[in-house]
Design a protein around this motif. Structure first.
Motif, PDB file in Angstrom:
ATOM      1  N   THR A   1       0.922  -1.244   0.014  1.00 57.34           N
ATOM      2  CA  THR A   1      -0.153   0.101  -0.045  1.00 57.34           C
ATOM      3  C   THR A   1       0.931   1.340  -0.013  1.00 57.34           C
ATOM      4  O   THR A   1       0.599   2.049  -0.695  1.00 57.34           O
ATOM      5  CB  THR A   1      -1.127  -0.134   1.243  1.00 57.34           C
ATOM      6  OG1 THR A   1      -1.683  -1.081   1.128  1.00 57.34           O
ATOM      7  CG2 THR A   1      -1.729   1.184   1.375  1.00 57.34           C
ATOM      8  N   MET A   2       2.208   1.239   0.719  1.00 60.21           N
ATOM      9  CA  MET A   2       2.892   2.478   0.907  1.00 60.21           C
ATOM     10  C   MET A   2       3.474   2.523  -0.516  1.00 60.21           C
ATOM     11  O   MET A   2       3.788   3.716  -1.030  1.00 60.21           O
ATOM     12  CB  MET A   2       3.908   2.186   1.867  1.00 60.21           C
ATOM     13  CG  MET A   2       3.334   2.308   3.240  1.00 60.21           C
ATOM     14  SD  MET A   2       4.672   1.860   4.487  1.00 60.21           S
ATOM     15  CE  MET A   2       6.073   2.973   4.236  1.00 60.21           C
ATOM     16  N   LEU A   3       4.025   1.312  -1.334  1.00 58.85           N
ATOM     17  CA  LEU A   3       4.597   1.573  -2.553  1.00 58.85           C
ATOM     18  C   LEU A   3       3.652   2.154  -3.605  1.00 58.85           C
ATOM     19  O   LEU A   3       3.719   2.962  -4.305  1.00 58.85           O
ATOM     20  CB  LEU A   3       5.125   0.102  -3.081  1.00 58.85           C
ATOM     21  CG  LEU A   3       6.059  -0.333  -2.482  1.00 58.85           C
ATOM     22  CD1 LEU A   3       6.356  -1.861  -3.080  1.00 58.85           C
ATOM     23  CD2 LEU A   3       7.356   0.376  -2.779  1.00 58.85           C
ATOM     24  N   LEU A   4       2.261   1.935  -3.580  1.00 62.29           N
ATOM     25  CA  LEU A   4       1.411   2.297  -4.408  1.00 62.29           C
ATOM     26  C   LEU A   4       1.084   3.717  -4.110  1.00 62.29           C
ATOM     27  O   LEU A   4       0.969   4.640  -4.975  1.00 62.29           O
ATOM     28  CB  LEU A   4       0.025   1.526  -4.354  1.00 62.29           C
ATOM     29  CG  LEU A   4      -0.104   0.158  -5.016  1.00 62.29           C
ATOM     30  CD1 LEU A   4      -1.285  -0.739  -4.740  1.00 62.29           C
ATOM     31  CD2 LEU A   4       0.321   0.223  -6.297  1.00 62.29           C
ATOM     32  N   ASP A   5       0.988   4.062  -2.836  1.00 64.82           N
ATOM     33  CA  ASP A   5       1.018   5.447  -2.584  1.00 64.82           C
ATOM     34  C   ASP A   5       1.988   6.352  -3.050  1.00 64.82           C
ATOM     35  O   ASP A   5       1.609   7.604  -3.601  1.00 64.82           O
ATOM     36  CB  ASP A   5       0.616   5.892  -1.071  1.00 64.82           C
ATOM     37  CG  ASP A   5      -0.684   5.278  -0.495  1.00 64.82           C
ATOM     38  OD1 ASP A   5      -1.623   5.110  -1.470  1.00 64.82           O
ATOM     39  OD2 ASP A   5      -0.652   5.255   0.860  1.00 64.82           O
ATOM     40  N   SER A   6       3.131   5.748  -2.895  1.00 65.71           N
ATOM     41  CA  SER A   6       4.418   6.634  -3.510  1.00 65.71           C
ATOM     42  C   SER A   6       4.442   6.487  -5.070  1.00 65.71           C
ATOM     43  O   SER A   6       4.814   7.349  -5.481  1.00 65.71           O
ATOM     44  CB  SER A   6       5.430   5.673  -2.786  1.00 65.71           C
ATOM     45  OG  SER A   6       6.667   6.599  -3.081  1.00 65.71           O
ATOM     46  N   LEU A   7       4.243   5.442  -5.500  1.00 64.20           N
ATOM     47  CA  LEU A   7       4.084   5.392  -6.848  1.00 64.20           C
ATOM     48  C   LEU A   7       3.090   6.253  -7.585  1.00 64.20           C
ATOM     49  O   LEU A   7       3.414   7.038  -8.503  1.00 64.20           O
ATOM     50  CB  LEU A   7       3.739   3.923  -7.498  1.00 64.20           C
ATOM     51  CG  LEU A   7       3.606   3.860  -8.986  1.00 64.20           C
ATOM     52  CD1 LEU A   7       4.967   4.128  -9.929  1.00 64.20           C
ATOM     53  CD2 LEU A   7       3.115   2.368  -9.288  1.00 64.20           C
ATOM     54  N   THR A   8       1.931   6.455  -6.907  1.00 64.20           N
ATOM     55  CA  THR A   8       0.807   7.417  -7.437  1.00 64.20           C
ATOM     56  C   THR A   8       1.577   9.003  -7.338  1.00 64.20           C
ATOM     57  O   THR A   8       1.285   9.617  -8.271  1.00 64.20           O
ATOM     58  CB  THR A   8      -0.460   7.297  -6.363  1.00 64.20           C
ATOM     59  OG1 THR A   8      -0.778   5.829  -6.757  1.00 64.20           O
ATOM     60  CG2 THR A   8      -1.415   8.359  -7.003  1.00 64.20           C
ATOM     61  N   SER A   9       1.980   9.241  -6.175  1.00 63.40           N
ATOM     62  CA  SER A   9       2.667  10.474  -6.265  1.00 63.40           C
ATOM     63  C   SER A   9       3.938  10.801  -6.859  1.00 63.40           C
ATOM     64  O   SER A   9       3.886  11.798  -7.730  1.00 63.40           O
ATOM     65  CB  SER A   9       3.198  10.853  -4.686  1.00 63.40           C
ATOM     66  OG  SER A   9       2.240  10.645  -3.559  1.00 63.40           O
ATOM     67  N   PHE A  10       4.556   9.782  -7.372  1.00 64.15           N
ATOM     68  CA  PHE A  10       5.626   9.939  -8.248  1.00 64.15           C
ATOM     69  C   PHE A  10       5.269  10.290  -9.651  1.00 64.15           C
ATOM     70  O   PHE A  10       5.799  11.241 -10.160  1.00 64.15           O
ATOM     71  CB  PHE A  10       6.544   8.873  -8.205  1.00 64.15           C
ATOM     72  CG  PHE A  10       7.711   8.576  -9.261  1.00 64.15           C
ATOM     73  CD1 PHE A  10       8.826   9.487  -9.021  1.00 64.15           C
ATOM     74  CD2 PHE A  10       7.481   7.934 -10.354  1.00 64.15           C
ATOM     75  CE1 PHE A  10       9.868   9.365 -10.175  1.00 64.15           C
ATOM     76  CE2 PHE A  10       8.430   7.817 -11.356  1.00 64.15           C
ATOM     77  CZ  PHE A  10       9.626   8.715 -11.277  1.00 64.15           C
ATOM     78  N   LEU A  11       4.115   9.504  -9.946  1.00 62.34           N
ATOM     79  CA  LEU A  11       3.741   9.630 -11.085  1.00 62.34           C
ATOM     80  C   LEU A  11       2.947  11.122 -11.577  1.00 62.34           C
ATOM     81  O   LEU A  11       3.093  11.806 -12.801  1.00 62.34           O
ATOM     82  CB  LEU A  11       2.686   8.402 -11.744  1.00 62.34           C
ATOM     83  CG  LEU A  11       3.176   7.184 -11.920  1.00 62.34           C
ATOM     84  CD1 LEU A  11       2.217   6.098 -11.877  1.00 62.34           C
ATOM     85  CD2 LEU A  11       4.213   6.912 -13.081  1.00 62.34           C
ATOM     86  N   ALA A  12       2.293  11.469 -10.607  1.00 57.47           N
ATOM     87  CA  ALA A  12       1.702  12.877 -10.607  1.00 57.47           C
ATOM     88  C   ALA A  12       2.909  13.775 -10.614  1.00 57.47           C
ATOM     89  O   ALA A  12       2.468  14.734 -11.381  1.00 57.47           O
ATOM     90  CB  ALA A  12       0.931  13.033  -9.203  1.00 57.47           C
ATOM     91  N   ALA A  13       3.878  13.652  -9.919  1.00 56.07           N
ATOM     92  CA  ALA A  13       5.028  14.745 -10.072  1.00 56.07           C
ATOM     93  C   ALA A  13       5.880  14.635 -11.318  1.00 56.07           C
ATOM     94  O   ALA A  13       6.574  15.720 -11.330  1.00 56.07           O
ATOM     95  CB  ALA A  13       5.798  14.674  -8.739  1.00 56.07           C
ATOM     96  N   ASN A  14       5.975  13.753 -11.825  1.00 63.36           N
ATOM     97  CA  ASN A  14       6.793  13.212 -12.917  1.00 63.36           C
ATOM     98  C   ASN A  14       5.925  12.562 -14.181  1.00 63.36           C
ATOM     99  O   ASN A  14       6.475  11.421 -14.555  1.00 63.36           O
ATOM    100  CB  ASN A  14       8.060  12.419 -12.582  1.00 63.36           C
ATOM    101  CG  ASN A  14       8.851  12.911 -11.497  1.00 63.36           C
ATOM    102  OD1 ASN A  14       9.751  13.695 -11.724  1.00 63.36           O
ATOM    103  ND2 ASN A  14       8.428  12.369 -10.207  1.00 63.36           N
ATOM    104  N   PRO A  15       5.027  13.465 -14.791  1.00 60.40           N
ATOM    105  CA  PRO A  15       4.138  12.648 -15.823  1.00 60.40           C
ATOM    106  C   PRO A  15       4.946  12.273 -16.953  1.00 60.40           C
ATOM    107  O   PRO A  15       4.536  11.411 -17.694  1.00 60.40           O
ATOM    108  CB  PRO A  15       2.968  13.762 -16.030  1.00 60.40           C
ATOM    109  CG  PRO A  15       3.788  15.063 -15.702  1.00 60.40           C
ATOM    110  CD  PRO A  15       4.592  14.806 -14.355  1.00 60.40           C
ATOM    111  N   ASP A  16       6.039  12.929 -17.501  1.00 59.79           N
ATOM    112  CA  ASP A  16       6.762  12.527 -18.518  1.00 59.79           C
ATOM    113  C   ASP A  16       7.956  11.996 -18.553  1.00 59.79           C
ATOM    114  O   ASP A  16       8.764  12.261 -19.468  1.00 59.79           O
ATOM    115  CB  ASP A  16       6.583  13.819 -19.562  1.00 59.79           C
ATOM    116  CG  ASP A  16       5.264  14.465 -19.686  1.00 59.79           C
ATOM    117  OD1 ASP A  16       4.257  13.535 -20.131  1.00 59.79           O
ATOM    118  OD2 ASP A  16       5.019  15.506 -19.704  1.00 59.79           O
ATOM    119  N   SER A  17       8.506  11.788 -17.464  1.00 60.74           N
ATOM    120  CA  SER A  17       9.877  11.152 -17.129  1.00 60.74           C
ATOM    121  C   SER A  17      10.042   9.991 -18.117  1.00 60.74           C
ATOM    122  O   SER A  17       9.390   9.207 -18.169  1.00 60.74           O
ATOM    123  CB  SER A  17      10.032  10.988 -15.707  1.00 60.74           C
ATOM    124  OG  SER A  17      10.060  12.088 -14.965  1.00 60.74           O
TER     125      SER A  17
END
Length: 152
Positions: A136-152
């Motif tokens: 659950t922590m990984l999914l939360d962090s992945l969600t935040s990462f994708l929102a902050a880095n949409p085109d990386s």
């Protein structure tokens, strides 16, 4: 973003399944999960410690850092790799002859949404609860990462 959780039933023993819809295309989610530099940014890994040989039989390793600052090394291998669709990751556990397996599945839901499903079967309820909390922590962090880095 939506999240579903499935816990223990008589049929699935000490298993969990987490499903979440991410605001990112499948290729972007795959890249975040399989590129060492990106994985390290969202998966609580110590920078420079991540090595990912993403192929069946390939190995991985990372040193993870807890929110409290404790560090612990993890190693394992990939048992299934279907690009942009699925990964089955084995994690080496001291004292166990076989790795603990976690499966990650991706499904495209339109051009900008991906449904990610994480599932794992554990030996005990305590192990399952810890693994589910970590996922659950990984999914939360992945969600935040994708929102902050949409085109990386």
């Amino acid at each position: 973003m939506s999240t579903e959780q499935t816990g223990t039933t008589a049929e699935n023993g000490y298993s969990y399944t987490l499903t979440r819809t991410l605001d990112a295309p499948v290729a972007r989610v795959w890249q975040a999960w399989t590129t060492p530099g990106q994985y390290a940014q969202w998966a609580y890994a110590v920078p420079g410690s991540v090595e990912l040989d993403v192929r069946p039989g390939g190995t991985w390793k990372a040193t993870m850092r807890t929110p409290e600052g404790a560090e612990f090394p993890l190693t394992g291998s990939y048992t299934e790799v279907v690009e942009h669709r699925a990964l089955t990751v084995g994690m080496d556990v001291p004292g166990r002859p076989d790795p603990t397996l976690m499966t990650m599945e991706l499904a495209e839901e339109g051009p900008r949404n991906t449904v990610i499903t994480l599932s794992q079967t554990c030996d005990t309820a305590e192990e399952r609860d810890g693994a589910e909390q970590g996922s659950t922590m990984l999914l939360d962090s992945l969600t935040s990462f994708l929102a902050a880095n949409p085109d990386s």
